[in-house]
Design an enzyme around this catalytic site. Structure first.
Site, short mmCIF file in Angstrom:
data_model
loop_
_atom_site.label_atom_id
_atom_site.label_comp_id
_atom_site.label_asym_id
_atom_site.label_seq_id
_atom_site.Cartn_x
_atom_site.Cartn_y
_atom_site.Cartn_z
N GLY A 15 0.67 -1.20 0.07
CA GLY A 15 -0.09 0.06 -0.10
C GLY A 15 0.91 1.32 -0.03
O GLY A 15 0.70 2.28 0.63
N ASN A 151 -16.09 -0.08 15.97
CA ASN A 151 -16.64 1.34 15.36
C ASN A 151 -18.10 0.93 14.55
O ASN A 151 -17.90 -0.20 13.66
CB ASN A 151 -15.64 2.11 14.29
CG ASN A 151 -16.14 3.46 13.94
OD1 ASN A 151 -16.93 4.06 14.69
ND2 ASN A 151 -15.75 3.94 12.79
N TYR A 157 -14.00 -4.34 8.64
CA TYR A 157 -12.78 -3.79 8.89
C TYR A 157 -12.07 -3.92 10.17
O TYR A 157 -10.75 -4.05 10.39
CB TYR A 157 -12.98 -2.16 8.47
CG TYR A 157 -11.64 -1.38 8.57
CD1 TYR A 157 -10.68 -1.37 7.50
CD2 TYR A 157 -11.47 -0.55 9.63
CE1 TYR A 157 -9.55 -0.62 7.62
CE2 TYR A 157 -10.30 0.21 9.80
CZ TYR A 157 -9.28 0.15 8.48
OH TYR A 157 -8.31 1.02 8.46
#
Length: 249
Positions: A15, A151, A157
């Site tokens: 990345g 979250n 995720y």
């Protein structure tokens, strides 16, 4: 002697074409490492590599799609000789497919897990074999405070990022006898292209939740990684370094 030098080491950052990964790659190169810039975005990798070379560093743009983990090992075997013996691995690549659980489909779940967790497994498995032979290595995976505190809207995720923590702690125990450390950096809210696009009201709300009252910079994460992969960080393994401005305490 200068601290945190990486002369003679080869680092691979996934990345690495933008954001946190790019910042990590730039700093490791500035510290003397030869850096493999891995990502799917070839054009962006070439531009980042050119900047690093212009600044006196050594960098190799290398297209790698970790969302196809079965192909990762063969692709990494194609690294040229000067960059083949990877000493430092930074698992940074990741994606989001946010949705509430009740609305999340199986593909959204599996795509995030495949890229963010299984992809890291595939790269790490391929590259730690060489580290074991050379009896020196550093593995750092970029998780998130979301993997620790959760979250809403990010169950996939958060699961992947939490998985990186368990993966790294277990691997740290497996590889410690070969002088290989394995650690995790868990960023909080970091100023990137994604956060720049948010409405100011939303950004103000994010900053208000952070005790240090600012979003993090990509350089904050790069500095944490640089410490962990250096000789000076050699007695730290199996650790999760929370770099969140106090968001998670």
């Amino acid at each position: 002697m200068s601290l945190f030098r990486l002369d003679g080491k080869v680092a691979l950052v996934t990345g690495a074409s933008r954001g946190i990964g790019e910042a990590i790659a730039r700093l490791l190169a500035a510290r003397g490492a030869r850096v493999v810039l891995a990502s799917r975005s070839e054009d962006k990798l070439v531009a980042v590599a050119a900047d690093i070379e212009a600044a006196g560093g050594k960098a190799l743009p290398f297209t790698l799609d970790i969302s196809s983990p079965a192909e990762v090992g063969d692709r990494l075997a194609e690294l040229p000789r000067d960059f083949a013996d990877v000493d430092i691995l930074v698992n940074n690549a990741g994606i989001t497919q946010d949705n509430l659980l009740i609305r999340m489909n199986l593909e959204q779940w599996e795509q995030v897990l495949r890229t963010n967790l299984t992809g890291a497994f595939a790269v790490t498995r391929a590259l730690t074999r060489g580290m074991m032979r050379r009896r020196w290595g550093r593995v750092v995976s970029i998780s998130s405070v979301v993997g620790i505190m959760g979250n809403a809207g990010q169950v996939n995720y958060a699961a992947a990022k939490a998985g990186l923590v368990g993966f790294s702690k277990s691997l740290a125990r497996e590889l410690a006898g070969r002088n290989i450390t394995v650690n995790v950096v868990a960023p909080g809210y970091i100023q990137t292209d994604m956060t720049d696009a948010l409405p100011q009201e939303t950004k103000d709300g994010l900053q208000g939740a952070i005790p240090l009252k600012r979003l993090g910079a990509v350089e904050d994460i790069a500095a944490a990684v640089c410490y962990l992969v250096s000789e000076e960080g050699g007695y730290v393994t199996g650790h999760v370094l929370n770099v969140s401005g106090g968001l998670y305490i």
